[in-house]
Design a protein around this motif. Structure first.
Motif, PDB file in Angstrom:
ATOM      1  N   ASP A  65      33.085  51.128  37.934  1.00  0.00           N
ATOM      2  CA  ASP A  65      32.199  51.077  36.768  1.00  0.00           C
ATOM      3  C   ASP A  65      32.417  49.816  35.946  1.00  0.00           C
ATOM      4  N   VAL A  66      33.666  49.401  35.847  1.00  0.00           N
ATOM      5  CA  VAL A  66      33.996  48.232  35.027  1.00  0.00           C
ATOM      6  C   VAL A  66      35.227  47.550  35.612  1.00  0.00           C
ATOM      7  N   LEU A  67      35.260  46.226  35.509  1.00  0.00           N
ATOM      8  CA  LEU A  67      36.400  45.447  35.980  1.00  0.00           C
ATOM      9  C   LEU A  67      37.061  44.754  34.790  1.00  0.00           C
ATOM     10  N   VAL A  68      38.356  44.970  34.638  1.00  0.00           N
ATOM     11  CA  VAL A  68      39.150  44.218  33.668  1.00  0.00           C
ATOM     12  C   VAL A  68      39.854  43.131  34.461  1.00  0.00           C
ATOM     13  N   CYS A  69      39.479  41.895  34.197  1.00  0.00           N
ATOM     14  CA  CYS A  69      39.886  40.785  35.064  1.00  0.00           C
ATOM     15  C   CYS A  69      40.632  39.716  34.275  1.00  0.00           C
ATOM     16  N   GLU A  70      41.854  39.465  34.684  1.00  0.00           N
ATOM     17  CA  GLU A  70      42.684  38.437  34.068  1.00  0.00           C
ATOM     18  C   GLU A  70      42.551  37.138  34.855  1.00  0.00           C
ATOM     19  N   THR A  71      42.401  36.034  34.161  1.00  0.00           N
ATOM     20  CA  THR A  71      42.356  34.748  34.854  1.00  0.00           C
ATOM     21  C   THR A  71      43.733  34.435  35.446  1.00  0.00           C
ATOM     22  N   GLY A  72      43.751  33.532  36.420  1.00  0.00           N
ATOM     23  CA  GLY A  72      45.016  33.107  36.986  1.00  0.00           C
ATOM     24  C   GLY A  72      45.607  31.958  36.188  1.00  0.00           C
ATOM     25  N   LEU A  73      44.883  30.855  36.149  1.00  0.00           N
ATOM     26  CA  LEU A  73      45.356  29.655  35.453  1.00  0.00           C
ATOM     27  C   LEU A  73      44.151  29.005  34.781  1.00  0.00           C
ATOM     28  N   GLY A  74      44.271  28.762  33.489  1.00  0.00           N
ATOM     29  CA  GLY A  74      43.161  28.128  32.783  1.00  0.00           C
ATOM     30  C   GLY A  74      42.000  29.086  32.616  1.00  0.00           C
ATOM     31  N   GLY A  75      40.836  28.685  33.084  1.00  0.00           N
ATOM     32  CA  GLY A  75      39.642  29.504  32.937  1.00  0.00           C
ATOM     33  C   GLY A  75      38.424  28.812  33.501  1.00  0.00           C
ATOM     34  N   ARG A  76      38.201  27.595  33.054  1.00  0.00           N
ATOM     35  CA  ARG A  76      36.991  26.854  33.442  1.00  0.00           C
ATOM     36  C   ARG A  76      36.847  26.752  34.953  1.00  0.00           C
ATOM     37  N   LEU A  77      37.910  26.364  35.652  1.00  0.00           N
ATOM     38  CA  LEU A  77      37.862  26.206  37.103  1.00  0.00           C
ATOM     39  C   LEU A  77      38.627  27.301  37.825  1.00  0.00           C
TER      40      LEU A  77
END
Length: 407
Positions: free
Chosen positions: A129-141
Motif C-alpha cells: 500500500d505504501v513504501l517508506v524509502c530511505e535514500t542511500g547517499l545524497g538524493g539527487r542522483l
C-alpha cells in the motif's frame, strides 16, 4: 545461485564502481516493468535520523493496517533487513529470485542500484500500500530518486558526511539531499542548520512543514516522554535526538493524507525499535551500542557520555574515509578511557593502531586485537558504563556478541 553466492555477487558490484547518475537504474527499471511508477512512497533523505524516522513512519503505517514496505540502508544485522514488508524481511529464496530478475537485464549496476531495482520489483509484485524509502547517499542522483509517485518527502537533519562526494559545505549537501523533492508535501526539522534550511525552502516544490519547537514540551527526558501540539507521546527509543526524529515522523504522518488516528501514532512510537541507535544491552552497568560515525552523530553520543560523569569506557572502530578526528574529539573528552579495534572484514577500516594514536589525544586509549578482547578490557571495572560507536559496520559486527554477553 544459493543465498551466499547471491550476496557475494551483490557485494562484488561495489557502490562507487561506476560514475554517479540515474541512466543505468532507469534502464534496468524499464526492463523490469517500471516498478518505480507503481509505488506510493514517502521518500526520506538526510544526514542523521533518516533511519529512525523511516522506522517510526513505517511502524505507524503497519499498525494502521497498511501493507507497508520499508527500504533502508545500510543493514545492521542481516542484509535482508534492507527490504521489509510489515517488519518481515524479504526471504532468502525471494532475494535470490529477484536478484536473478535484475541480473537478467544485463545492465551493469552498482551494488546500491542493484538492490534498489531488486527491492522496487519485489514491492510491486507484493502489491504494498505504501513504501517508506530511505535514500542511500545524497538524493539527487540516488537510485531511489527514480520513484515517481511520492506522497511526501522528508529531509532529516543535515550535517557533514560523505564530504568527498556530496561537498564540504552544509548548503552543498543540502542541495544534493533536496534532489528528492517533488510536487508534494515536504517535512523537515526545526533543528536544521540555517544554511540547510534556506536551501530546503528554496527547493521545496510543494507545501513545506517544519516541526514546531514552540509546541514541544519534554516531560521526562530520561524516558523520552514529551508533549507535542497538546498531545502526549512516549518513545521506545533512547537518546535526546530521537524526540526530534519523532516530531518529523509525527508531522509526516499528519501531513501525508492518510488520516491516521492519534492513538495509533502514540502506540507505534511506544513500540518502535531500531538496532544500533542508542541501543541499550544492559542497564547495570550501562552498555550502549550506536552506529554514530560522523560529527553530528558524535554530538548525540557526547550528550549521553556527559551524563556518565567521566566514568565511561568507549569501544571505537572507524572507517578511513570518515572524519574520525572530529568524532573522537567530540566524544572521548567525556570518557575515562577508550579501546580501539579494527572493524573486522572491512577493508575501509582504520587499523586499531592508527585509531588509538588519534584517540590518545583525548583520553587514554589501548588497542584490542578483536571484539571479545575489547569487551574484556572494557569490563575490567565492572561498574563502568560502556559505549560502543564509530561505525555502522562495527555496530553490525558487535551486536551478536553483545547479545551473548548481556542476554
Amino acid at each position: 545461485m544459493n543465498y551466499t553466492e547471491t550476496l557475494n555477487f551483490i557485494h562484488s558490484l561495489g557502490n562507487f564502481s561506476l560514475p554517479a547518475g540515474l541512466d543505468r537504474i532507469k534502464a534496468a527499471l524499464e526492463l523490469l516493468g517500471h516498478p518505480e511508477k507503481s509505488l506510493k512512497a514517502i521518500h526520506i533523505a538526510g544526514t542523521n535520523g533518516k533511519g529512525s524516522v523511516s522506522a517510526m513512519v513505517a511502524k505507524i503505517f503497519e499498525m494502521s493496517g497498511y501493507k507497508t514496505g520499508l527500504f533502508i540502508s545500510p543493514f545492521i544485522i542481516d542484509f535482508r533487513e534492507r527490504i521489509q514488508i510489515n517488519g518481515e524481511y524479504i526471504s532468502k529464496s525471494q532475494l535470490i529470485a529477484y536478484a536473478k530478475k535484475v541480473m537478467a537485464t544485463n545492465i551493469q549496476l552498482t551494488e546500491f542500484e542493484f538492490i534498489t531495482a531488486l527491492a522496487f520489483t519485489f514491492f510491486k509484485a507484493r502489491k504494498i500500500d505504501v513504501l517508506v524509502c530511505e535514500t542511500g547517499l545524497g538524493g539527487r542522483l540516488d537510485a531511489t530518486n527514480t520513484l515517481e509517485e511520492k506522497i511526501a518527502t522528508v529531509i532529516t537533519k543535515i550535517g557533514l558526511d560523505h564530504t568527498a562526494i556530496l561537498g564540504d559545505k552544509v548548503e552543498d549537501i543540502a542541495f544534493e539531499k533536496c534532489g528528492i523533492l517533488r510536487d508534494c508535501v515536504t517535512i523537515t526539522t526545526h533543528n536544521q542548520p540555517k544554511a540547510a534550511l534556506e536551501v530546503i525552502k528554496k527547493n521545496a516544490n510543494g507545501k513545506l512543514y517544519i516541526t514546531d519547537k514552540a509546541s514541544l514540551n519534554v516531560k521526562n527526558a530520561s524516558e523520552n516522554q514529551f508533549e507535542y501540539k497538546g498531545r502526549e507521546y512516549k518513545l521506545n527509543l533512547l537518546g535526546d535526538f530521537q524526540i526530534e526524529n519523532a516530531l518529523v515522523a509525527i508531522e509526516t504522518i499528519e501531513q501525508c493524507g492518510f488520516n491516521i488516528p492519534y492513538n495509533i501514532i502514540y502506540k507505534a512510537l511506544g513500540e518502535v525499535s531500531f538496532p544500533a541507535r542508542m541501543e541499550v544491552f544492559s542497564k547495570e552497568p550501562l552498555v550502549v551500542l550506536d552506529g554514530a560515525h560522523n560529527p553530528d552523530g558524535a554530538k548525540v553520543i557526547a550528550n549521553e557520555l556527559k551524563k556518565q560523569n567521566g566514568r565511561a569506557v568507549a569501544i571505537i572502530g572507524m572507517m578511513k574515509d570518515k572524519d574520525y578526528e572530529e568524532v573522537l574529539s567530540e566524544t572521548l573528552k567525556f570518557c575515562e578511557r577508550a579501546i580501539a579495534v579494527k572493524v573486522e572484514d572491512c577493508p575501509r577500516s582504520l587499523s586499531a593502531e592508527e585509531l588509538c594514536e588519534c584517540a590518545n589525544k583525548y583520553c587514554k586509549c589501548t588497542v584490542a586485537s578483536n571484539y571479545v578482547s575489547a569487551m574484556m578490557k572494557a569490563q575490567e571495572d565492572e561498574t563502568s558504563p560502556i559505549f560502543i560507536f564509530g561505525s555502522l559496520y562495527l555496530a553490525s559486527s558487535m551486536r551478536p556478541l553483545l547479545k551473548i554477553f548481556f542476554e
